[in-house]
Scaffold this motif. Structure first.
Motif, PDB file in Angstrom:
ATOM      1  N   ASP A   1      -8.123  -0.515  10.961  1.00  0.00           N
ATOM      2  CA  ASP A   1      -6.896  -1.305  11.078  1.00  0.00           C
ATOM      3  C   ASP A   1      -5.950  -0.760  12.140  1.00  0.00           C
ATOM      4  OD1 ASP A   1      -6.753  -3.505   8.882  1.00  0.00           O
ATOM      5  OD2 ASP A   1      -7.619  -1.777   7.865  1.00  0.00           O
ATOM      6  N   VAL A   2      -5.835   0.559  12.224  1.00  0.00           N
ATOM      7  CA  VAL A   2      -4.903   1.136  13.193  1.00  0.00           C
ATOM      8  C   VAL A   2      -5.392   0.868  14.612  1.00  0.00           C
ATOM      9  CG1 VAL A   2      -3.873   3.266  14.050  1.00  0.00           C
ATOM     10  CG2 VAL A   2      -4.070   2.889  11.589  1.00  0.00           C
TER      11      VAL A   2
ATOM     12  N   LEU B   1       3.179  -5.163  -6.248  1.00  0.00           N
ATOM     13  CA  LEU B   1       2.922  -4.078  -5.304  1.00  0.00           C
ATOM     14  C   LEU B   1       4.083  -3.955  -4.339  1.00  0.00           C
ATOM     15  CD1 LEU B   1       1.951  -5.147  -2.203  1.00  0.00           C
ATOM     16  CD2 LEU B   1      -0.067  -5.788  -3.484  1.00  0.00           C
ATOM     17  N   VAL B   2       4.183  -2.749  -3.764  1.00  0.00           N
ATOM     18  CA  VAL B   2       5.117  -2.477  -2.677  1.00  0.00           C
ATOM     19  C   VAL B   2       4.308  -1.814  -1.568  1.00  0.00           C
ATOM     20  CG1 VAL B   2       7.175  -1.222  -1.948  1.00  0.00           C
ATOM     21  CG2 VAL B   2       7.072  -2.207  -4.245  1.00  0.00           C
ATOM     22  N   ALA B   3       4.468  -2.300  -0.348  1.00  0.00           N
ATOM     23  CA  ALA B   3       3.775  -1.718   0.805  1.00  0.00           C
ATOM     24  C   ALA B   3       4.797  -1.374   1.877  1.00  0.00           C
ATOM     25  CB  ALA B   3       2.741  -2.692   1.363  1.00  0.00           C
TER      26      ALA B   3
ATOM     27  N   SER C   1      -1.545  -4.095   9.284  1.00  0.00           N
ATOM     28  CA  SER C   1      -2.649  -4.395   8.371  1.00  0.00           C
ATOM     29  C   SER C   1      -3.234  -3.147   7.733  1.00  0.00           C
ATOM     30  CB  SER C   1      -3.758  -5.160   9.114  1.00  0.00           C
ATOM     31  OG  SER C   1      -4.445  -4.315  10.013  1.00  0.00           O
ATOM     32  N   TYR C   2      -3.938  -3.374   6.620  1.00  0.00           N
ATOM     33  CA  TYR C   2      -4.708  -2.325   5.962  1.00  0.00           C
ATOM     34  C   TYR C   2      -5.874  -2.971   5.237  1.00  0.00           C
ATOM     35  CZ  TYR C   2      -2.281  -3.149   1.388  1.00  0.00           C
ATOM     36  OH  TYR C   2      -1.777  -3.678   0.217  1.00  0.00           O
ATOM     37  N   GLY C   3      -6.739  -2.114   4.680  1.00  0.00           N
ATOM     38  CA  GLY C   3      -7.847  -2.635   3.885  1.00  0.00           C
ATOM     39  C   GLY C   3      -8.855  -3.456   4.659  1.00  0.00           C
ATOM     40  N   GLY C   4      -9.000  -3.194   5.966  1.00  0.00           N
ATOM     41  CA  GLY C   4      -9.988  -3.915   6.752  1.00  0.00           C
ATOM     42  C   GLY C   4      -9.561  -5.304   7.162  1.00  0.00           C
ATOM     43  N   GLY C   5      -8.279  -5.461   7.516  1.00  0.00           N
ATOM     44  CA  GLY C   5      -7.830  -6.738   8.070  1.00  0.00           C
ATOM     45  C   GLY C   5      -6.832  -7.508   7.238  1.00  0.00           C
ATOM     46  N   MET C   6      -6.343  -6.919   6.146  1.00  0.00           N
ATOM     47  CA  MET C   6      -5.313  -7.599   5.354  1.00  0.00           C
ATOM     48  C   MET C   6      -3.969  -7.468   6.069  1.00  0.00           C
ATOM     49  SD  MET C   6      -6.257  -6.888   1.349  1.00  0.00           S
ATOM     50  CE  MET C   6      -6.506  -5.126   1.403  1.00  0.00           C
ATOM     51  N   GLN C   7      -3.461  -8.583   6.569  1.00  0.00           N
ATOM     52  CA  GLN C   7      -2.223  -8.599   7.361  1.00  0.00           C
ATOM     53  C   GLN C   7      -1.012  -8.582   6.425  1.00  0.00           C
ATOM     54  OE1 GLN C   7      -2.164  -8.678  10.887  1.00  0.00           O
ATOM     55  NE2 GLN C   7      -4.354  -8.279  10.690  1.00  0.00           N
ATOM     56  N   VAL C   8      -0.857  -7.464   5.730  1.00  0.00           N
ATOM     57  CA  VAL C   8       0.151  -7.388   4.679  1.00  0.00           C
ATOM     58  C   VAL C   8       1.567  -7.442   5.243  1.00  0.00           C
ATOM     59  CG1 VAL C   8       0.110  -4.855   4.614  1.00  0.00           C
ATOM     60  CG2 VAL C   8       0.816  -6.129   2.581  1.00  0.00           C
ATOM     61  N   LEU C   9       1.757  -6.905   6.450  1.00  0.00           N
ATOM     62  CA  LEU C   9       3.068  -6.912   7.106  1.00  0.00           C
ATOM     63  C   LEU C   9       2.868  -7.388   8.542  1.00  0.00           C
ATOM     64  CD1 LEU C   9       4.186  -3.570   5.531  1.00  0.00           C
ATOM     65  CD2 LEU C   9       5.456  -5.704   5.279  1.00  0.00           C
ATOM     66  N   PRO C  10       2.626  -8.680   8.726  1.00  0.00           N
ATOM     67  CA  PRO C  10       2.140  -9.178  10.019  1.00  0.00           C
ATOM     68  C   PRO C  10       3.087  -8.966  11.194  1.00  0.00           C
ATOM     69  CG  PRO C  10       2.718 -10.995   8.541  1.00  0.00           C
ATOM     70  CD  PRO C  10       2.739  -9.749   7.719  1.00  0.00           C
ATOM     71  N   ASP C  11       4.372  -8.754  10.939  1.00  0.00           N
ATOM     72  CA  ASP C  11       5.321  -8.567  12.036  1.00  0.00           C
ATOM     73  C   ASP C  11       5.646  -7.106  12.305  1.00  0.00           C
ATOM     74  OD1 ASP C  11       5.543 -11.327  12.502  1.00  0.00           O
ATOM     75  OD2 ASP C  11       7.066 -11.542  10.937  1.00  0.00           O
ATOM     76  N   ALA C  12       5.014  -6.193  11.578  1.00  0.00           N
ATOM     77  CA  ALA C  12       5.283  -4.769  11.800  1.00  0.00           C
ATOM     78  C   ALA C  12       4.748  -4.329  13.155  1.00  0.00           C
ATOM     79  CB  ALA C  12       4.645  -3.945  10.686  1.00  0.00           C
ATOM     80  N   LYS C  13       5.500  -3.464  13.822  1.00  0.00           N
ATOM     81  CA  LYS C  13       5.118  -2.963  15.146  1.00  0.00           C
ATOM     82  C   LYS C  13       5.121  -1.441  15.131  1.00  0.00           C
ATOM     83  CE  LYS C  13       6.709  -6.995  17.761  1.00  0.00           C
ATOM     84  NZ  LYS C  13       6.813  -7.843  16.542  1.00  0.00           N
TER      85      LYS C  13
ATOM     86  N   PHE D   1      -5.023 -12.055   4.200  1.00  0.00           N
ATOM     87  CA  PHE D   1      -5.911 -11.822   5.341  1.00  0.00           C
ATOM     88  C   PHE D   1      -5.433 -12.542   6.596  1.00  0.00           C
ATOM     89  CE2 PHE D   1      -8.630 -10.552   1.840  1.00  0.00           C
ATOM     90  CZ  PHE D   1      -9.206  -9.407   2.348  1.00  0.00           C
ATOM     91  N   LYS D   2      -4.620 -13.566   6.424  1.00  0.00           N
ATOM     92  CA  LYS D   2      -4.051 -14.266   7.588  1.00  0.00           C
ATOM     93  C   LYS D   2      -2.538 -14.069   7.696  1.00  0.00           C
ATOM     94  CE  LYS D   2      -7.586 -17.876   7.931  1.00  0.00           C
ATOM     95  NZ  LYS D   2      -7.863 -19.332   7.961  1.00  0.00           N
ATOM     96  N   GLY D   3      -1.982 -13.260   6.814  1.00  0.00           N
ATOM     97  CA  GLY D   3      -0.542 -13.054   6.824  1.00  0.00           C
ATOM     98  C   GLY D   3       0.238 -14.237   6.296  1.00  0.00           C
TER      99      GLY D   3
END
Length: 306
Positions: free
Chosen positions: A102-103, A203-205, A211-223, A250-252
Motif C-alpha cells: 500500500d505504501v 473502527l478508528v483509522a 490505503s491499507y490491507g492491500g488496497g482498501m482506500q480507507v482515507l482516500p484523500d490522505a497525503k 476498496f474504492k473509497g
C-alpha cells in the motif's frame, strides 16, 4: 534499461523479507543485489531470520555509514525501513514485493518490478514525506508511514495472527467471518489536536497515506506530505449495515456514509479498552496511544517527476 555504470557509487544496506511475495522474497533479494552491484554500488546484505535481528544489523551498518537503506518486501518491511530512516535520517529505497504494497503504491513507486525499483537507487529523486511518531511509556520512539487501524480491523488481525494456517489474505478473511458475528461497537475517546470526541464506533483509522490491507482506500484523500493526519471514525452501525459499508472501502466510496466521519489534525490520542493498534499491517501498540505527524521525517527514492 541496463544498469548505469556511470552512476556515483553508493553504499547500500539491503534488508530482505524472505517470505514476501509468496516466499519469493529471497530470490528477489538476490536479483536486486545483483542489479545494484552491476550498477557499481556496494551492497551489504543485512537480512536476518527475525525482524529484530535485521533491525539491529541495519542500525549497526547505518552507524558505520550507509548512503541508502533498501528494503525488499511488503508494507511490513517498509515499516521497518521507515522506523530506521526516521531515526537516523538515512535515505530509504523501497523494493515493493509483498502482497499489499500500500505504501509503495500510494507513493507511485514500482510494485512487483524489482528491476525498476532497484534502479531507483541510481536514478531516483529524493522525496521527503511525513512519518508518524509514537513515544511509548519508556520514552522509546516508534514510527509508521501508512495507516494505523484500531478497531474491528485490529481485532481481526489479532485473531488471524493466532492461526498458523492458512497463509496470506485467506487467513484474514476467515478471521473476519469469525469475528463479525461477535463484534460490538467499541467505546472510544478520540482526541485530535486537543479536541475530545467520545463515541461508540466500529473502527478508528489514522492515516498518513490513503490505503491499507492491500488496497482498501480507507482515507482516500490522505497525503504523505501535507503535514496532517486523516482520522476516520466509523460510528456505531448494525452488523448488517457494516456488511454493506465495508466493501465500499476498496474504492473509497464509504466516505459518504452518514456514520463515517473524517477529521484532520497533527496529534491524535486514541483510548479504548482491550484494543491493540496495527500500523503498516504490523502489530504496533495497545491503546491508549498518542501519535503525531512529523513533517518531512523520511526521505525516499522516487521516480523522477515527468
Amino acid at each position: 534499461m541496463s544498469p548505469n555504470t556511470s552512476t556515483v557509487k553508493k553504499r547500500i544496506g539491503l534488508v530482505v523479507n524472505p517470505t514476501s511475495g509468496k516466499n519469493r522474497g529471497m530470490a528477489l533479494g538476490i536479483e536486486v543485489a545483483q542489479r545494484m552491484r552491476a550498477a557499481g554500488h556496494e551492497v551489504l546484505d543485512l537480512s536476518d531470520e527475525s525482524y529484530a535481528a535485521a533491525r539491529d544489523r541495519a542500525l549497526g551498518a547505518i552507524a558505520q555509514g550507509l548512503d541508502v537503506l533498501a528494503v525488499v518486501g511488503g508494507d511490513g518491511m517498509v515499516h521497518l525501513g521507515v522506523d530506521l530512516a526516521a531515526e537516523t535520517k538515512t535515505t530509504l529505497a523501497i523494493i515493493a514485493a509483498g502482497t499489499g504494497n500500500d505504501v509503495a503504491r500510494g507513493l507511485g513507486l514500482p510494485v512487483h518490478d524489482p528491476v525498476r525499483a532497484a534502479d531507483l537507487v541510481s536514478t531516483g529523486t529524493p522525496r521527503t514525506i511525513d512519518a508518524i511518531r509514537h513515544v511509548d511509556a519508556h520514552g522509546d520512539r516508534h514510527w509508521f508511514v501508512g495507516v494505523l487501524g484500531a478497531g474491528f480491523d485490529s481485532v481481526v488481525n489479532e485473531r488471524a495472527n493466532t492461526w498458523p494456517w492458512p497463509k496470506g489474505n485467506m487467513r484474514y478473511n476467515l478471521a473476519i467471518l469469525r469475528e463479525l458475528p461477535l463484534f460490538k461497537a467499541i467505546p472510544y475517546v478520540v482526541t485530535i489536536d486537543g479536541v475530545r470526541h467520545e463515541t461508540r464506533a466500529m473502527l478508528v483509522a489514522v492515516g498518513n497515506g490513503p490505503s491499507y490491507g492491500g488496497g482498501m482506500q480507507v482515507l482516500p484523500d490522505a497525503k504523505f506530505d501535507d503535514g496532517l493526519l486523516d482520522v476516520l471514525i466509523l460510528h456505531e452501525i448494525s452488523t448488517l449495515e457494516f456488511l454493506k459499508v465495508f466493501p465500499k472501502v476498496f474504492k473509497g466510496a464509504h466516505v459518504t456514509h452518514p456514520a463515517v466521519e473524517i477529521i484532520r489534525g497533527v496529534s491524535v490520542t486514541l483510548e479504548a479498552a482491550g484494543i491493540v493498534s496495527y500500523a503498516d499491517g504490523e502489530r504496533f501498540a495497545p491503546l491508549p496511544i498518542t501519535v503525531e505527524v512529523v513533517p518531512g521525517a523520511v526521505t525516499v527514492l522516487a521516480p523522477a517527476a515527468t
